[in-house]
Write an enzyme that holds these catalytic residues in place. Structure first.
Site, PDB file in Angstrom:
ATOM      1  CG  HIS A  12      -1.951   1.211   1.229  1.00 21.36           C
ATOM      2  ND1 HIS A  12      -3.239   0.965   1.286  1.00 21.36           N
ATOM      3  CD2 HIS A  12      -1.764   2.428   1.250  1.00 21.36           C
ATOM      4  CE1 HIS A  12      -3.872   1.998   1.305  1.00 21.36           C
ATOM      5  NE2 HIS A  12      -2.958   2.957   1.270  1.00 21.36           N
ATOM      6  CG  HIS A  14      -0.825   6.929  -1.097  1.00 27.95           C
ATOM      7  ND1 HIS A  14      -1.974   7.390  -1.872  1.00 27.95           N
ATOM      8  CD2 HIS A  14      -1.030   6.435  -0.189  1.00 27.95           C
ATOM      9  CE1 HIS A  14      -2.817   6.826  -1.182  1.00 27.95           C
ATOM     10  NE2 HIS A  14      -2.412   6.269   0.027  1.00 27.95           N
ATOM     11  CE  LYS A  97      -7.786   1.911  -0.868  1.00 24.82           C
ATOM     12  NZ  LYS A  97      -6.749   2.825  -0.657  1.00 24.82           N
ATOM     13  CG  HIS A 134      -9.889   4.480   3.102  1.00 23.54           C
ATOM     14  ND1 HIS A 134      -8.770   5.352   2.915  1.00 23.54           N
ATOM     15  CD2 HIS A 134     -10.698   4.817   4.338  1.00 23.54           C
ATOM     16  CE1 HIS A 134      -8.840   6.001   4.168  1.00 23.54           C
ATOM     17  NE2 HIS A 134      -9.753   5.863   4.704  1.00 23.54           N
ATOM     18  CG  HIS A 172      -5.304   2.158   5.550  1.00 25.25           C
ATOM     19  ND1 HIS A 172      -6.370   2.311   5.975  1.00 25.25           N
ATOM     20  CD2 HIS A 172      -5.033   2.858   4.320  1.00 25.25           C
ATOM     21  CE1 HIS A 172      -7.194   2.967   5.017  1.00 25.25           C
ATOM     22  NE2 HIS A 172      -6.201   3.273   4.050  1.00 25.25           N
ATOM     23  CB  ALA A 262      -5.439  12.920   5.906  1.00 27.20           C
TER      24      ALA A 262
END
Length: 342
Positions: A12, A14, A97, A134, A172, A262
């Site tokens: 996972h 970014h 996702k 998520h 997460h 965030a």
């Protein structure tokens, strides 16, 4: 003291795009063999063509000679079709996702109601594409610290019951509720756990003043029972839990603002952070499975053939790193860690 292990995968991650991508991708490449690349760019990756273009951009900025393999993910919207899923699979996309609309950075185009995606989820189940979730609801009346638990009750249970053959990664996770859900679910349900949720809790973010570089979504929770449950799950040797940093880079100015973004940046020393957490639990012998085997197995990927070596060595995390045309403040900035990647 040294610790040698199979090269990990980040399930996972970014990495952004453009100048931001160029400034940070080398940190992940130095540690990881592969990474599951999140699709929530400013213009989300919603089809196979966009996924191919994004992968080509990542490959174009890798260090010379790198064998790092970015694995691409499709961003689900209310309008994602079965045809989109098939085309994505044909182009090598490994997963799709789910971002509930408004749940985190660049999620405004996310899913408004999971039932609108049922035909698409049916296709994913049939074709064998993984669903990454998520796991938070976004209704204003739900307390931000309860959004993961409510998501389990209202959304995830429903999806698992309706699509029993769909492989799902609960991304997460941050709560004991999520740990318990994964432990009691069938073998097609797994979860990623971040280093910052293992090493920090909401006191680190709030006590002594608000610390914006500890703000992420899902937000840090209580030490007991939530952080302790995550530590237990990660270090248990259970194959349902594996490494996913959710490293999410934002410029210092975007974090230290009236409406700070965030995301916590951990790519600078991800495996050292995990080693720190595992050592504290007297579970270094469980790190290789969590970091290098269980995620690959769940994605039906071979284990990496390269190895990495960690050395027992104190070092101080820099206060910042260059990031695009600004700076980025990393997790554990100015703090001392006891493991260093050779």
């Amino acid at each position: 003291m040294q610790f040698k292990m199979i090269q990990p995968d980040d399930c996972h991650l970014h990495v952004r795009s453009g100048a931001a991508l160029k400034s940070i991708i080398g940190m992940t490449v130095a540690q990881m063999g592969r990474a599951i690349i999140m699709p929530n760019l400013n213009s989300p990756v919603t089809n196979a063509t966009q996924a191919r273009i994004y992968k080509e951009e990542i490959l174009s900025v890798l260090p010379k000679g790198s064998k790092f393999n970015p694995l691409m993910v499709l961003y689900l919207t209310d309008n994602t079709t079965s045809k989109d899923i098939q085309e994505a699979i044909d182009s090598g996309v490994v997963a799709a996702k789910l971002y509930p609309v408004g749940v985190t950075t660049n999620s405004d185009g996310g899913v408004t109601n999971i039932t609108k995606l049922y035909p698409t989820l049916e296709s994913m189940q049939k074709l064998g594409m993984l669903l990454l979730m998520h796991g938070e609801v976004t209704r204003n009346e739900v307390d931000i610290f309860d959004r993961e638990a409510v998501f389990i009750d209202e959304v995830l249970n429903q999806v698992v019951n309706n699509f029993p053959e769909l492989k799902i990664v609960f991304e997460h996770i941050t709560t004991k509720d999520a740990v318990d859900f994964v432990l009691t679910s069938h073998h097609k349900i797994a979860a990623t756990i971040t280093p910052h949720h293992l090493l920090a809790n909401r006191n680190d973010m709030l006590v002594g003043g608000i610390k914006p570089h500890y703000f992420c979504l899902p937000v840090l929770k209580r030490k007991n029972p939530h952080q302790l449950a995550l530590l237990y799950a990660a270090t248990s040797g259970n194959t349902k839990f594996f490494l996913g940093t959710d490293s999410a880079p934002h410029a210092k100015t975007d974090k230290e603002s009236a409406c700070g973004c965030a995301g916590i940046f951990t790519a600078h020393c991800a495996i050292e952070l995990y080693a720190t957490a595992f050592e504290r639990q007297n579970a270094l012998d469980k790190l290789e499975g969590f970091a290098s085997k269980f995620g690959a197995d769940f994605y039906n990927l071979p284990h990496n053939t390269q190895t990495i070596t960690l050395k027992k060595q104190d070092w101080v995390v820099p206060a910042s790193y260059p990031f695009a045309h600004s700076d980025i403040v990393p997790f554990m900035a100015t703090k001392t860690l006891g493991w260093k990647l050779i």
